[in-house]
Design a protein around this motif. Structure first.
Motif, PDB file in Angstrom:
ATOM      1  N   LEU A  19       8.622  30.437  10.772  1.00  0.00           N
ATOM      2  CA  LEU A  19       7.671  31.281  11.490  1.00  0.00           C
ATOM      3  C   LEU A  19       7.136  30.550  12.714  1.00  0.00           C
ATOM      4  CD1 LEU A  19       5.557  32.964   8.642  1.00  0.00           C
ATOM      5  CD2 LEU A  19       7.405  33.965  10.002  1.00  0.00           C
ATOM      6  N   ASP A  70       8.439  26.728   2.072  1.00  0.00           N
ATOM      7  CA  ASP A  70       7.368  25.946   2.682  1.00  0.00           C
ATOM      8  C   ASP A  70       7.913  25.121   3.842  1.00  0.00           C
ATOM      9  OD1 ASP A  70       5.591  26.916   0.839  1.00  0.00           O
ATOM     10  OD2 ASP A  70       5.741  25.189  -0.502  1.00  0.00           O
ATOM     11  N   TYR A 112       4.245  29.081  15.332  1.00  0.00           N
ATOM     12  CA  TYR A 112       2.850  28.638  15.319  1.00  0.00           C
ATOM     13  C   TYR A 112       2.360  28.601  16.754  1.00  0.00           C
ATOM     14  CZ  TYR A 112       4.307  24.013  16.954  1.00  0.00           C
ATOM     15  OH  TYR A 112       4.822  22.977  17.697  1.00  0.00           O
ATOM     16  N   ARG A 166       9.456  33.127   1.357  1.00  0.00           N
ATOM     17  CA  ARG A 166       9.691  32.214   2.475  1.00  0.00           C
ATOM     18  C   ARG A 166       9.413  30.786   2.003  1.00  0.00           C
ATOM     19  NH1 ARG A 166      10.352  32.677   7.950  1.00  0.00           N
ATOM     20  NH2 ARG A 166       9.946  34.916   7.934  1.00  0.00           N
ATOM     21  N   LYS A 196       5.789  29.127   5.343  1.00  0.00           N
ATOM     22  CA  LYS A 196       5.906  29.505   6.760  1.00  0.00           C
ATOM     23  C   LYS A 196       7.169  28.973   7.445  1.00  0.00           C
ATOM     24  CE  LYS A 196       0.929  29.996   7.542  1.00  0.00           C
ATOM     25  NZ  LYS A 196      -0.248  29.515   8.310  1.00  0.00           N
ATOM     26  N   GLY A 246       1.757  24.635   6.579  1.00  0.00           N
ATOM     27  CA  GLY A 246       3.127  25.177   6.636  1.00  0.00           C
ATOM     28  C   GLY A 246       3.540  25.881   5.351  1.00  0.00           C
TER      29      GLY A 246
END
Length: 327
Positions: free
Chosen positions: A249, A218, A251, A216, A246, A243
């Protein structure tokens, strides 16, 4: 010649001494043959033959022999193809059976043993007879089945799919090559763009597994601030959500319990998704209301000697207050 050739003809000379007779070739009566010439060496009385072999012979006291000679006519060639089924793609070299001097004779052909292929069916004219025209015999073969190739797209270090598997069917692909490619996966970068077996030959049986791994990407950090409304004064240390690895994704953030303060409103982006750029989430607070402070001025007898001072406690919980005497 053999096969349909007229038998030798004996012409009786009884009562014919000195009689002349005419002879010619029998080409018209001999299928698939053509006249070549006539041998008159055994017939001393024969005249010089014409181009068609016609000659006159006079009966004498001794036997005489005329020999008419023929040869088999030329036929068309027989061309044998070995094609992949449904195409004109050769899977074996063509064969040409010459028809020279073979009109009316039989021919035979055979299928070939071809790696990775199986004969579909014997052609109806695999065997036949040489004719005046060219003939074509076509053997069709289908490519044998091979094993499949299964392509995985996994997050690095896991067996979590980041893109659907691909199954490359080996049906009809024995001996053929396959190639695979990494998928375009949002928020990910492929780690091994060229696995050792990313291309190759379909397996004879079983399944070849090709695995691509992805990490994944950054994202920017998410910084959470806790500020006093209207002043921008920080009431709590910032919280930074990294991050790293991520991108894409979700938060989540949370308000803090801050002494003497109350939250004004929850920010619209308190929860969200990590993006390529940095993001800031701001929680705003205001100081809670406190009770008023009233200063009363009295003399030794308890009599009010001046108007009381009232200090409002609105928005001042926890703040210091001061009072002063009056002269």
């Amino acid at each position: 010649p053999t096969g349909g050739t007229p038998s030798a003809v004996v012409v009786s000379g009884s009562g014919k001494l000195g009689v002349t007779e005419s002879f010619t070739n029998k080409e018209a009566n001999i299928a698939n043959f053509e006249y070549v010439g006539v041998d008159t060496s055994g017939a001393p009385s024969a005249t010089t033959p014409s181009t068609t072999g016609t000659t006159n012979l006079t009966h004498g006291t001794s036997p005489q022999t005329l020999i008419y000679k023929y040869r088999r006519k030329n036929a068309g060639n027989v061309l044998v193809h070995h094609y992949e089924q449904g195409t004109t793609t050769s899977v074996a070299a063509d064969e040409s059976l010459s028809g020279t001097g073979k009109l009316g004779l039989p021919y035979t052909t055979n299928d070939q043993s071809i790696q990775h292929f199986t004969l579909v069916a014997q052609p109806a004219n695999k065997n036949g007879t040489f004719t005046t025209g060219a003939q074509t015999v076509i053997y069709e073969y289908r490519r044998n089945d091979a094993g499949n190739v299964l392509v995985h797209h996994y997050e690095a270090g896991t067996t979590t799919q980041v893109s659907p598997d691909e199954n490359l069917s080996g049906v009809g692909k024995s001996g053929l090559t396959y190639t695979t490619s990494p998928a375009a996966v949002a928020n990910y970068t492929v780690v091994n763009a060229i696995p050792t077996n990313h291309s190759g030959n379909y397996p004879a049986s079983g399944t070849t597994v090709v695995t691509y791994y992805y990490t994944r990407n950054d994202a920017g950090d998410v910084t959470v601030k806790y500020l006093e409304q209207g002043t921008g004064t920080s009431l709590h240390s910032d919280v930074v959500l990294s991050g790293a690895g991520k991108l894409g994704l979700p938060y989540t953030t949370n308000e803090e319990n801050i002494t003497d303060y109350e939250l004004v409103a929850r920010p619209a982006n308190k929860n969200g998704t990590f993006t390529a750029g940095s993001q800031t989430v701001i929680y705003e607070y205001r100081r809670k209301p406190a009770g008023d402070v009233t200063t009363v001025y009295v003399d030794d007898g308890g009599n009010v000697i001046s108007t009381p001072d009232v200090q409002s406690g609105v928005g001042k919980l926890g703040l210091p207050y001061t009072t002063t005497e009056k002269n």
